[in-house]
Design a protein around this motif. Structure first.
Motif, PDB file in Angstrom:
ATOM      1  N   TYR B 153      41.495 -29.899  37.380  1.00 51.84           N
ATOM      2  CA  TYR B 153      41.131 -30.748  36.243  1.00 51.84           C
ATOM      3  C   TYR B 153      41.814 -30.200  34.990  1.00 51.84           C
ATOM      4  O   TYR B 153      42.099 -29.006  34.943  1.00 51.84           O
ATOM      5  N   PRO B 154      42.058 -31.005  33.974  1.00 48.92           N
ATOM      6  CA  PRO B 154      41.657 -32.412  33.855  1.00 48.92           C
ATOM      7  C   PRO B 154      42.467 -33.322  34.770  1.00 48.92           C
ATOM      8  O   PRO B 154      43.540 -32.939  35.253  1.00 48.92           O
ATOM      9  N   ARG B 155      41.909 -34.502  34.963  1.00 48.08           N
ATOM     10  CA  ARG B 155      42.630 -35.567  35.644  1.00 48.08           C
ATOM     11  C   ARG B 155      42.964 -36.647  34.615  1.00 48.08           C
ATOM     12  O   ARG B 155      42.396 -36.635  33.507  1.00 48.08           O
ATOM     13  N   THR B 158      39.008 -39.488  32.763  1.00 47.46           N
ATOM     14  CA  THR B 158      37.872 -38.571  32.592  1.00 47.46           C
ATOM     15  C   THR B 158      36.646 -39.055  33.343  1.00 47.46           C
ATOM     16  O   THR B 158      35.921 -38.259  33.934  1.00 47.46           O
ATOM     17  N   LYS B 214      37.898 -37.397  36.940  1.00 49.51           N
ATOM     18  CA  LYS B 214      37.138 -36.136  36.936  1.00 49.51           C
ATOM     19  C   LYS B 214      35.661 -36.376  37.269  1.00 49.51           C
ATOM     20  O   LYS B 214      35.125 -35.759  38.172  1.00 49.51           O
ATOM     21  N   SER B 240      36.394 -35.706  43.130  1.00 47.68           N
ATOM     22  CA  SER B 240      35.793 -36.086  41.859  1.00 47.68           C
ATOM     23  C   SER B 240      34.397 -35.460  41.791  1.00 47.68           C
ATOM     24  O   SER B 240      33.796 -35.157  42.817  1.00 47.68           O
ATOM     25  N   GLY B 275      35.612 -27.904  35.284  1.00 45.37           N
ATOM     26  CA  GLY B 275      35.467 -28.881  36.355  1.00 45.37           C
ATOM     27  C   GLY B 275      35.477 -28.212  37.721  1.00 45.37           C
ATOM     28  O   GLY B 275      34.751 -28.617  38.634  1.00 45.37           O
ATOM     29  N   GLU B 276      36.302 -27.179  37.856  1.00 43.68           N
ATOM     30  CA  GLU B 276      36.400 -26.472  39.131  1.00 43.68           C
ATOM     31  C   GLU B 276      35.047 -25.873  39.516  1.00 43.68           C
ATOM     32  O   GLU B 276      34.625 -25.948  40.673  1.00 43.68           O
TER      33      GLU B 276
END
Lengths: 305, 303
Positions: B153-155, B158, B214, B240, B275-276
């Protein structure tokens, strides 16, 4: 708005929709040229919406700034359709105060109607695509860039995305919120706030101004149906493009206008859905596409079932 | 589950018309049963009358969403009267009318099988209808996919919100726009069944959208406590982060990863954690509870 050509156009009081842009607006952006640069004009037709102009112009300028950051040229074009509420002098004041280089203004001397103003924008744009923004609405910059990228990727004649309905400060609904299907022949769920390939729009005659076809209230719906009938591609982009402001005194809330609108509705159905059954036709008339993902209307075979 | 001769037999029936979601549910049950070396057939409700009646006799039948199966005709499920055991398979909150309506009329069932993440037995309101809970764990292949994922992330997008439109959901999308930003995937078409030709997103298209997103965010379309397990699986299988926004109805003790009381609570956590990290917690939840095959084996031993 400080562009000289714009000021010259204002001073000439350009207005008749029948007049040729080549003869009347020699210096105006886009006139007299068939091939236009890849880019975007956000066209704001205005008729007596002086109070809303700061909001719509501000959002359009922000969108053009985002377009430029993304590497695409763009401009804002405001066309006042002979307003009676002082919009013209207001726009002149804005010009004098700010001298924006990304906004052009055209003040029409005579009222030509919304369809004629939109056609004017299609003629005057110096870019390949036009996004129509009614003066009382606003756009979301990232949504405009996403829409434009979708238009370039797909080559579609008409791209649109979600608009949030706002009434008295509250979000109350959504429109332009799904892909094009033949349900469009029964009801219009696509707003005019959309991105149009200018040349293709002009090639089919633009928005209808023909009084015989009586499209004064549904010209945007008729335009979409005309594009479909001419086999132009429509693309729905599942992002948020802007806000649609629901106002208490819209044209269609007046009973006399509502009567005319009903007559126009019958005319549209006579042209595009004579049998009243086309809404059930499974034929695909458009696509769903997002530039970060690709086409999204396929892939129904799953799991062997 | 008994077998008159040789292998046990299971018939999974899905709605031919109606919502494609139930086809997906039936297909997953079919795949899980196939791994268990059960003689399994996956048949649409409309094709049931073409099924060999001797095969149906005495079979264990799972009918996925009987109400939607009946869209193909009121008597379409009649051949199942010869089955040995019939269960209605649902993935609904037990308090909703979509759940209650399943038991009105029809061919009658020996049990209801509720597929989800949270056992709803204490809230099941039909004492004469035995309730069985089936934990909606990933299939073995899905476990492998989830284990090997390395989402970053980011993707480009959002957040994503995918549902049929209601005023509440439109307002919800505006909240998400304000709290998480404009880079979004918003698909809120008018209400109609999710099936080919209806202008809706296919499961494959949803997966491709979520692979660029995300946060896959949703909220229930009712006010009862419920967690939509399929939304969780759709998200995790696309890398996601599943985010259920819930006003507080779901008990924390359910052990569900990250449900948020508000959009702002999600936005706050998104600012504080990577995010991970968030994905890792969902991955653990998905992988720590066995597979759908394990849970189906357990359930079938009991019917």
């Amino acid at each position: 708005m400080s562009r000289v050509e714009a000021a010259a156009a204002i001073d000439r009081g350009i207005g008749s929709p029948e007049s040729s842009p080549a003869s009347n607006e020699k210096g105006f952006p886009g006139s007299g040229s068939n091939r236009k640069a890849t880019g975007l004009t956000i066209a704001i037709p205005n008729w007596n919406h002086r109070g809303f102009l700061p909001r719509s112009i501000r959002s359009a300028r922000a969108a053009i700034a985002s377009m430029r950051e993304a590497g695409f040229p763009g401009e804002v074009l405001v066309i006042d359709d002979a307003s009676r509420d002082g919009s013209g002098s207001f726009l002149r004041s804005l010009d004098g105060m700010y001298g924006w280089d990304d906004v052009s203004v055209l003040l029409q001397a005579e009222n030509g109607g919304l369809a004629a103003v939109r056609n004017r924008a299609l003629e005057l744009t110096r870019f390949s695509h036009v996004l129509f923004l009614d003066a009382d609405n606003e756009v979301l910059p990232s949504g405009v860039v996403t829409l434009f990228r979708a238009a370039i990727d797909t080559g579609a004649a008409y791209c649109y995305g979600n608009l949030l309905d706002v009434c008295e400060g509250e979000v109350v609904g959504i429109r332009s919120n799904e892909g094009p299907t033949l349900r469009l022949t029964a009801t219009n769920y696509i707003d005019a706030l959309a991105l149009v390939d200018g040349q293709r729009a002009l090639a089919i005659g633009g928005y209808s101004v023909d009084p015989r076809s009586a499209m004064a209230y549904w010209e945007d719906w008729e335009f979409v149906l005309h594009l479909i009938a001419e086999e132009s591609e429509l693309v729905f982009v599942p992002t948020i493009v802007g806000n649609y402001y629901v106002l208490p005194l819209s044209m269609l809330t007046d009973s006399k206008n509502a009567e005319h609108a009903e007559r126009d509705l019958r005319t549209i159905r006579r042209i595009y859905a004579q049998t009243g059954t086309r809404e059930w036709d499974p034929e695909r008339i458009g696509r769903v596409y997002h530039p970060d993902i690709g086409y999204l209307d396929e892939g129904w075979l799953i799991d062997g079932a | 589950m008994s077998a008159e001769s040789g292998r046990s037999r299971l018939l999974v029936v899905y709605p031919s018309r109606g919502n494609r979601f139930y086809v997906h549910l039936a297909a997953r049950l079919y795949q899980a049963a196939s791994v268990l070396d059960i003689d399994t057939k996956l048949v649409s409700a409309a094709d049931l009358d073409e099924c060999d009646t001797s095969w149906i006799r005495g079979v264990t039948a799972f009918v996925v969403n009987p109400v939607e199966c009946a869209l193909s005709g009121r008597t379409v499920l009649s051949p199942l009267r010869k089955s040995g055991f019939r269960a209605a398979v649902l993935a609904e909150c037990v308090e909703t009318n979509w759940y209650r309506d399943q038991f009105v009329g029809g061919i009658g069932y020996e049990a209801v099988i509720d597929v989800g993440f949270v056992d709803q037995a204490s809230r099941h309101q039909f004492p004469n209808m035995p309730y069985r809970f089936l934990f909606n764990a990933p299939l073995p292949l899905e476990c492998d996919q989830i284990a090997s994922m390395k989402p970053r992330y980011p993707r480009s997008l959002t957040w994503a919100l995918v549902a049929t439109q209601t005023t509440e959901r439109v307002r919800f999308s505006h909240e998400l726009l304000s709290a998480l930003g404009p880079e979004c995937f918003l698909f809120l078409p008018d209400v109609r069944p999710v099936r080919p030709g209806a202008g809706m997103l296919s499961p494959a298209a949803l997966k491709r959208a979520l692979e660029k997103t995300k946060f896959y965010v949703w909220r229930s379309h009712h006010n009862y406590p419920y967690y939509e397990s399929f939304r969780f699986l759709d998200a995790v299988l696309a890398g996601s982060i599943p985010c259920k926004i819930d006003g507080g109805a779901i008990a924390d003790s359910a052990g569900l990863p990250h449900t948020y009381h508000s959009v702002q609570a999600l936005a706050d956590e998104a600012n504080e954690r990577t995010g991970e990290d968030l994905f890792e917690e969902h991955r653990e939840f998905a992988l720590d509870r066995g597979t759908l095959v394990d849970h189906l084996r357990e359930l079938l031993a009991d019917v």
